[in-house]
Design a protein around this motif. Structure first.
Motif, short mmCIF file in Angstrom:
data_model
loop_
_atom_site.label_atom_id
_atom_site.label_comp_id
_atom_site.label_asym_id
_atom_site.label_seq_id
_atom_site.Cartn_x
_atom_site.Cartn_y
_atom_site.Cartn_z
N UNK A 1 0.83 -1.19 0.00
CA UNK A 1 0.00 0.00 0.00
C UNK A 1 0.88 1.26 0.00
N UNK A 2 1.96 1.22 0.75
CA UNK A 2 2.88 2.37 0.79
C UNK A 2 3.53 2.59 -0.57
N UNK A 3 3.87 1.50 -1.25
CA UNK A 3 4.49 1.61 -2.59
C UNK A 3 3.48 2.20 -3.58
N UNK A 4 2.25 1.71 -3.54
CA UNK A 4 1.21 2.22 -4.44
C UNK A 4 0.93 3.70 -4.15
N UNK A 5 0.88 4.06 -2.87
CA UNK A 5 0.65 5.47 -2.51
C UNK A 5 1.76 6.35 -3.07
N UNK A 6 2.99 5.87 -3.01
CA UNK A 6 4.11 6.63 -3.57
C UNK A 6 3.98 6.75 -5.09
N UNK A 7 3.57 5.66 -5.75
CA UNK A 7 3.36 5.69 -7.20
C UNK A 7 2.29 6.71 -7.57
N UNK A 8 1.20 6.73 -6.82
CA UNK A 8 0.11 7.67 -7.08
C UNK A 8 0.61 9.10 -6.91
N UNK A 9 1.37 9.33 -5.86
CA UNK A 9 1.94 10.66 -5.62
C UNK A 9 2.81 11.11 -6.80
#
Length: 116
Positions: free
Chosen positions: A47-55
């Motif tokens: 989830x943290x990796x996906x959140x960073x990708x979205x950012x």
């Protein structure tokens, strides 16, 4: 002279609730619990990796001149089912009209409602 120290040992429970719980959990259950915790930890990392990708995607869009706040609103609208979206637009229109706000937002909401 210092007064004699009184023992507080009798005030403390002999076993903690955690210790009693662990005794009641058999090894299979403990392994299942550990498996769930490890899966959840991996998902939190994902989830943290996906959140960073979205950012990063939002940052890229912003660097190209797109308004990210509006993009987030569009994403929110696209997630809604049609009926919920129509209700939200009608409510927005009602509130704006009640407050005397005549803007393109109200007109856009009306046009979206009719396009659906």
């Amino acid at each position: 002279l210092n007064p004699p120290r009184q023992s507080v040992q009798h005030l403390l429970p002999s076993r903690t609730q955690g210790e009693e719980l662990m005794d009641s959990i058999d090894s299979t259950t403990a392994k299942q619990l550990q498996s769930f915790i490890e899966r959840l930890e991996r998902l939190e990392e994902d989830k943290a990796i996906v959140a960073q990708d979205i950012k990063e995607v939002f940052a890229e869009a912003k660097s190209m001149g797109f308004d990210t706040k509006t993009m987030r609103t569009v994403l929110k609208i696209r997630k809604m089912d049609d009926q919920k979206r129509i209700e939200a637009e009608a409510l927005l229109e009602t509130y704006c009209t009640a407050l005397g706000i005549e803007t393109d937002v109200v007109a856009a909401a009306s046009s979206l409602k009719h396009a659906a």
